[in-house]
Scaffold this motif. Sequence first.
Motif: not given
Length: 240
Positions: A5-16, A19-24, A42-50
């Motif tokens: 339980e301590m290391v349960m990792v779910p599927e990562i579905k959203h990483t982007k 904006i305006n209703g879309e993943f980009v 590392v769980l995921a690589h996430i889009a980096e906003a600037d």
Amino acid sequence: MGSNEMVMVPEIKHTKLFINGEFVDAASGKTFETRDPRTGDVLAHIAEADKADVDLAVGAAREAFEHGKWPRMSGYERGRAMHKLADLMEQHTEELAALDGADAGKLLLLGKIIDIPAAVQMLRYYAGAADKIHGESLRVSGKYQGYTLKEPIGVVGIIIPWNFPSLMFFLKISPALAAGCTVVVKPAEQTPLSALYYAHLAKLAGIPDGVINVVPGFGPTAGAAIASHMDVDSVSTNDH
């Protein structure tokens, strides 16, 4: 508590970015790592906003506010959409608790019985308040009557901390949505996963495109862009 339980990792579905209703992807194409503090993995690589991405998100939120239907809906209609989002959160409590558990190092059990239910309760409270935003009638001198009219302020920029990712997300966006505002949210770079999932659920709940925008990134870039953006009418932060 068992180690599984301590290391349960779910599927990562959203990483982007959302904006305006879309993943980009980020305009720069850059990503950053979000890690499980329990293991260092590392769980995921996430889009980096600037700044460029924040500009797009604020533009989408501004368009949704000035020309979209969200601020023009009745409070009752906004409240129904918010309750629908709360319903979806309750249906996905296990997955949401696991996301925050993996991203913030929180205990899965506490997420299921405290963090996610508290976030749902926060959202439902303000959903119930959406059709109860009243002004006042005022007696003034002469044969006149004055009144106050409470209206949404516009685009709200929101920067939230890492320690309660779900609760802080809804503590900030719920009153803004109830009032008819649109939002641009920068979750903490340590814990962006649940905020992106909530954006997905909000679209499923029928909240119009551009009303909720999520731009993960870092304080000196994405956070600074939100805080200094001239088109954002209100900035709400909590850094502890």
